[in-house]
Design a protein around this motif. Structure first.
Motif, PDB file in Angstrom:
ATOM      1  N   LEU A  93      -6.422 -25.783 -16.251  1.00 23.04           N
ATOM      2  CA  LEU A  93      -7.014 -25.124 -16.620  1.00 23.04           C
ATOM      3  C   LEU A  93      -6.505 -24.691 -17.956  1.00 23.04           C
ATOM      4  CD1 LEU A  93     -10.047 -24.366 -17.670  1.00 23.04           C
ATOM      5  CD2 LEU A  93      -9.618 -22.470 -16.109  1.00 23.04           C
ATOM      6  N   LEU A  94      -5.476 -24.058 -17.014  1.00 22.14           N
ATOM      7  CA  LEU A  94      -4.508 -23.152 -18.043  1.00 22.14           C
ATOM      8  C   LEU A  94      -4.169 -23.675 -19.395  1.00 22.14           C
ATOM      9  CD1 LEU A  94      -3.045 -20.207 -19.393  1.00 22.14           C
ATOM     10  CD2 LEU A  94      -1.194 -20.989 -17.145  1.00 22.14           C
ATOM     11  N   ALA A  95      -3.338 -24.801 -19.011  1.00 21.06           N
ATOM     12  CA  ALA A  95      -2.826 -25.765 -20.136  1.00 21.06           C
ATOM     13  C   ALA A  95      -3.550 -26.348 -20.879  1.00 21.06           C
ATOM     14  CB  ALA A  95      -1.525 -26.874 -18.981  1.00 21.06           C
ATOM     15  N   TRP A  96      -4.834 -26.222 -20.451  1.00 21.22           N
ATOM     16  CA  TRP A  96      -5.597 -27.008 -20.813  1.00 21.22           C
ATOM     17  C   TRP A  96      -6.584 -26.052 -22.139  1.00 21.22           C
ATOM     18  CZ3 TRP A  96     -11.586 -25.833 -21.670  1.00 21.22           C
ATOM     19  CH2 TRP A  96     -11.841 -26.641 -22.208  1.00 21.22           C
ATOM     20  N   GLN A  97      -6.971 -24.605 -21.530  1.00 23.50           N
ATOM     21  CA  GLN A  97      -7.053 -23.834 -22.412  1.00 23.50           C
ATOM     22  C   GLN A  97      -6.120 -23.783 -23.977  1.00 23.50           C
ATOM     23  OE1 GLN A  97      -9.480 -22.180 -23.315  1.00 23.50           O
ATOM     24  NE2 GLN A  97     -10.873 -21.907 -21.586  1.00 23.50           N
ATOM     25  N   ASN A 128       5.802 -23.574 -24.107  1.00 25.69           N
ATOM     26  CA  ASN A 128       6.755 -24.356 -24.086  1.00 25.69           C
ATOM     27  C   ASN A 128       6.594 -24.399 -22.135  1.00 25.69           C
ATOM     28  OD1 ASN A 128       9.313 -25.645 -22.876  1.00 25.69           O
ATOM     29  ND2 ASN A 128      10.699 -24.013 -23.844  1.00 25.69           N
ATOM     30  N   PRO A 129       5.953 -26.694 -22.546  1.00 32.08           N
ATOM     31  CA  PRO A 129       5.597 -26.883 -21.453  1.00 32.08           C
ATOM     32  C   PRO A 129       6.474 -26.730 -20.656  1.00 32.08           C
ATOM     33  CG  PRO A 129       5.683 -28.603 -23.371  1.00 32.08           C
ATOM     34  CD  PRO A 129       6.189 -27.295 -23.934  1.00 32.08           C
ATOM     35  N   GLU A 130       8.299 -26.575 -21.021  1.00 28.54           N
ATOM     36  CA  GLU A 130       9.501 -26.195 -19.775  1.00 28.54           C
ATOM     37  C   GLU A 130       9.575 -25.432 -18.664  1.00 28.54           C
ATOM     38  OE1 GLU A 130      12.722 -27.497 -21.698  1.00 28.54           O
ATOM     39  OE2 GLU A 130      12.485 -29.654 -22.052  1.00 28.54           O
ATOM     40  N   HIS A 131       8.470 -24.035 -19.840  1.00 32.46           N
ATOM     41  CA  HIS A 131       7.916 -23.163 -18.778  1.00 32.46           C
ATOM     42  C   HIS A 131       7.341 -23.374 -17.296  1.00 32.46           C
ATOM     43  CE1 HIS A 131      10.878 -20.519 -22.490  1.00 32.46           C
ATOM     44  NE2 HIS A 131      11.093 -21.450 -22.265  1.00 32.46           N
ATOM     45  N   ASP A 132       6.826 -22.187 -16.980  1.00 31.69           N
ATOM     46  CA  ASP A 132       6.615 -22.384 -15.510  1.00 31.69           C
ATOM     47  C   ASP A 132       5.314 -21.343 -16.259  1.00 31.69           C
ATOM     48  OD1 ASP A 132       6.207 -19.053 -15.669  1.00 31.69           O
ATOM     49  OD2 ASP A 132       7.310 -19.196 -13.794  1.00 31.69           O
ATOM     50  N   GLU A 133       3.909 -21.673 -15.164  1.00 28.88           N
ATOM     51  CA  GLU A 133       2.383 -21.228 -15.958  1.00 28.88           C
ATOM     52  C   GLU A 133       2.451 -19.921 -15.585  1.00 28.88           C
ATOM     53  OE1 GLU A 133       2.900 -21.850 -11.852  1.00 28.88           O
ATOM     54  OE2 GLU A 133       3.217 -22.988 -12.979  1.00 28.88           O
ATOM     55  N   TRP A 193       3.438 -19.362 -19.166  1.00 22.12           N
ATOM     56  CA  TRP A 193       2.801 -20.241 -20.442  1.00 22.12           C
ATOM     57  C   TRP A 193       1.408 -18.934 -20.429  1.00 22.12           C
ATOM     58  CZ3 TRP A 193       0.669 -24.851 -17.635  1.00 22.12           C
ATOM     59  CH2 TRP A 193       1.804 -26.292 -18.286  1.00 22.12           C
ATOM     60  N   VAL A 194       0.835 -17.756 -19.430  1.00 17.82           N
ATOM     61  CA  VAL A 194      -0.261 -17.322 -20.093  1.00 17.82           C
ATOM     62  C   VAL A 194       0.428 -15.893 -20.514  1.00 17.82           C
ATOM     63  CG1 VAL A 194      -1.440 -14.748 -18.599  1.00 17.82           C
ATOM     64  CG2 VAL A 194      -1.029 -17.225 -17.101  1.00 17.82           C
ATOM     65  N   PHE A 195       1.338 -16.026 -20.726  1.00 15.30           N
ATOM     66  CA  PHE A 195       1.756 -14.374 -22.165  1.00 15.30           C
ATOM     67  C   PHE A 195       1.554 -15.383 -23.011  1.00 15.30           C
ATOM     68  CE2 PHE A 195       4.831 -11.747 -23.933  1.00 15.30           C
ATOM     69  CZ  PHE A 195       4.561 -10.554 -23.458  1.00 15.30           C
ATOM     70  N   SER A 196       1.699 -16.364 -23.622  1.00 16.34           N
ATOM     71  CA  SER A 196       1.396 -16.865 -24.414  1.00 16.34           C
ATOM     72  C   SER A 196       0.047 -16.657 -24.662  1.00 16.34           C
ATOM     73  CB  SER A 196       2.075 -18.783 -24.358  1.00 16.34           C
ATOM     74  OG  SER A 196       3.246 -18.878 -24.089  1.00 16.34           O
ATOM     75  N   LEU A 197      -0.940 -17.286 -24.321  1.00 14.17           N
ATOM     76  CA  LEU A 197      -1.649 -16.684 -24.023  1.00 14.17           C
ATOM     77  C   LEU A 197      -2.595 -15.519 -24.216  1.00 14.17           C
ATOM     78  CD1 LEU A 197      -5.246 -17.960 -23.883  1.00 14.17           C
ATOM     79  CD2 LEU A 197      -4.820 -16.980 -21.651  1.00 14.17           C
ATOM     80  N   LEU A 198      -1.839 -14.710 -23.226  1.00  8.18           N
ATOM     81  CA  LEU A 198      -2.030 -13.206 -23.890  1.00  8.18           C
ATOM     82  C   LEU A 198      -0.983 -12.740 -25.290  1.00  8.18           C
ATOM     83  CD1 LEU A 198      -1.610 -11.775 -20.735  1.00  8.18           C
ATOM     84  CD2 LEU A 198      -3.873 -12.228 -21.717  1.00  8.18           C
ATOM     85  N   ASP A 220     -11.940 -17.644 -16.359  1.00  8.48           N
ATOM     86  CA  ASP A 220     -11.901 -19.311 -17.459  1.00  8.48           C
ATOM     87  C   ASP A 220     -10.838 -19.638 -18.202  1.00  8.48           C
ATOM     88  OD1 ASP A 220     -14.515 -18.491 -16.581  1.00  8.48           O
ATOM     89  OD2 ASP A 220     -15.324 -18.202 -18.658  1.00  8.48           O
ATOM     90  N   PHE A 221      -9.949 -18.952 -18.442  1.00  5.21           N
ATOM     91  CA  PHE A 221      -8.440 -19.337 -18.455  1.00  5.21           C
ATOM     92  C   PHE A 221      -7.229 -19.986 -17.252  1.00  5.21           C
ATOM     93  CE2 PHE A 221     -10.612 -17.501 -22.074  1.00  5.21           C
ATOM     94  CZ  PHE A 221     -10.357 -18.030 -23.104  1.00  5.21           C
TER      95      PHE A 221
END
Length: 156
Positions: A70-74, A83-88, A91-96, A108-109
């Motif tokens: 769900l996080l990747a989809w969002q 960066n898909p090579e980094h862990d999730e 990724w959350v920090f990129s979203l924040l 929801d994210f």
């Protein structure tokens, strides 16, 4: 199979030019900022790996990813760079970074905030994580990069 080139972690907020040993933007050491373009891909990967491990550690202290797909989809739907090579947790920090103030329901994210940090809004949590990431990078620099000069004082 050849790995893709490592992109610069620079976010355009460099503080090494004003004397910081650790950049407040990307968290690289000043010598890494200066010499980045001359580093091999292996050297760049080592720096990127250290930074992503530190960031992941800081994010894990504050929240838990409960649904990685769900996080990747969002991230894809929101057209956010990550960066898909980094862990999730990175990724959350990129979203924040992109929209902490626009997220009302973290689930929801694909993540939830730890109870110990629930009193903070997501923008404040993002800033706290970023501050901890800087402190961790600075501590690493102080411990492993700074060396005593001949007179016993510490130099960079």
């Amino acid at each position: 199979m050849r790995k893709p080139a490592v992109k610069t972690p620079c976010i355009g907020v460099c503080s090494t030019g004003i004397g910081d040993a650790v950049c407040r933007g990307c968290k690289r050491f000043s010598h890494e900022v200066i010499h980045w373009n001359s580093y091999s891909d292996e050297q760049k990967r080592a720096i990127d790996g250290r930074l992503s491990c530190f960031l992941s550690q800081c994010v894990r202290n504050a929240l838990t990813v409960i649904d990685k797909p769900l996080l990747a989809w969002q991230l894809q739907v929101q057209q956010l760079r990550y960066n898909p090579e980094h862990d999730e947790y990175c990724w959350v920090f990129s979203l924040l970074k992109a929209g902490a103030g626009q997220i009302d329901r973290p689930a929801d994210f694909g993540f939830e905030v730890h109870a110990s940090h629930a009193r903070l809004g997501l923008p404040q949590l993002r800033d706290l994580i970023d501050r901890e990431f800087y402190i961790l990078s600075e501590a690493h620099y102080e411990r492993y990069m700074r060396t005593p000069d001949l007179f016993g004082s510490i130099t960079s």
